[in-house]
Enzyme design. Structure first.
Site, PDB file in Angstrom:
ATOM      1  N   CYS A   1     -58.036 -40.265 -10.212  1.00 59.87           N
ATOM      2  CA  CYS A   1     -57.839 -40.526  -8.406  1.00 59.87           C
ATOM      3  C   CYS A   1     -57.630 -41.805  -8.220  1.00 59.87           C
ATOM      4  O   CYS A   1     -57.442 -42.675  -9.270  1.00 59.87           O
ATOM      5  CB  CYS A   1     -58.967 -39.861  -8.005  1.00 59.87           C
ATOM      6  SG  CYS A   1     -60.583 -40.528  -7.909  1.00 59.87           S
TER       7      CYS A   1
ATOM      8  N   CYS B   1     -56.208 -36.458  -6.459  1.00 56.30           N
ATOM      9  CA  CYS B   1     -56.180 -36.738  -5.129  1.00 56.30           C
ATOM     10  C   CYS B   1     -54.396 -37.047  -4.970  1.00 56.30           C
ATOM     11  O   CYS B   1     -53.885 -37.247  -6.054  1.00 56.30           O
ATOM     12  CB  CYS B   1     -56.634 -38.104  -4.809  1.00 56.30           C
ATOM     13  SG  CYS B   1     -56.055 -39.635  -5.607  1.00 56.30           S
TER      14      CYS B   1
ATOM     15  N   CYS C   1     -49.181 -41.826 -10.205  1.00 54.77           N
ATOM     16  CA  CYS C   1     -49.297 -41.669 -11.722  1.00 54.77           C
ATOM     17  C   CYS C   1     -48.291 -41.797 -12.565  1.00 54.77           C
ATOM     18  O   CYS C   1     -47.265 -41.314 -12.433  1.00 54.77           O
ATOM     19  CB  CYS C   1     -50.074 -40.450 -11.988  1.00 54.77           C
ATOM     20  SG  CYS C   1     -50.534 -39.982 -13.638  1.00 54.77           S
TER      21      CYS C   1
END
Length: 139
Positions: free
Chosen positions: A12, A84, A91
């Site tokens: 996250c 999230c 990412c």
């Protein structure tokens, strides 16, 4: 001969609540079948209300620390799970991940109101994470 442990990484943004709780849940629920890790796109601290919500289940995450995902980029994982939306969008590609999943959960650290009202939000996120982990990982 026992099967190798499944390696799971939860991501996250700040690695302060959702990913920390998920790491603690997998460690507890998955027992010796899993190695659980968590990280964030930036490191901060583990939130006291996340620690408190997990303690209510008998899971101690107070010794866990906030880490950045760079530490894990070159490691193999059975699953990399973003918890999230911001982390999902930012990412990086995990070449060593067999599976990449996204579970969207609200950020409990943005909850307002009294401490008890905020804790209620942490509990809701914790319980949602537990349900997903039990259904999708710990079958």
């Amino acid at each position: 001969m026992s099967a190798p442990k499944k390696r799971v990484l939860f991501l996250c943004t700040h690695n302060s609540a959702r990913s920390q709780m998920a790491e603690g849940l997998v460690r507890q629920l998955g027992g010796d079948r899993f190695d659980a890790y968590s990280a964030g796109t930036e490191a901060t601290r583990v939130r006291p209300l996340a620690i408190q919500a997990m303690a209510e289940l008998g899971i101690d995450i107070s010794a866990q620390e906030s880490k950045t995902l760079e530490r894990y980029l070159d490691q193999p994982f059975d699953a990399v799970i973003t918890v999230c939306d911001d982390a999902n969008e930012s990412c990086p590609l995990f070449l060593g991940a067999k599976e990449r999943l996204h579970w969207s959960f609200p950020d409990p650290s943005r909850a307002s109101g009294s401490q008890e009202q905020q804790l209620t939000i942490y509990r809701q996120v914790r319980d949602g994470l537990r349900e997903r982990i039990e259904r999708e990982l710990i079958q």
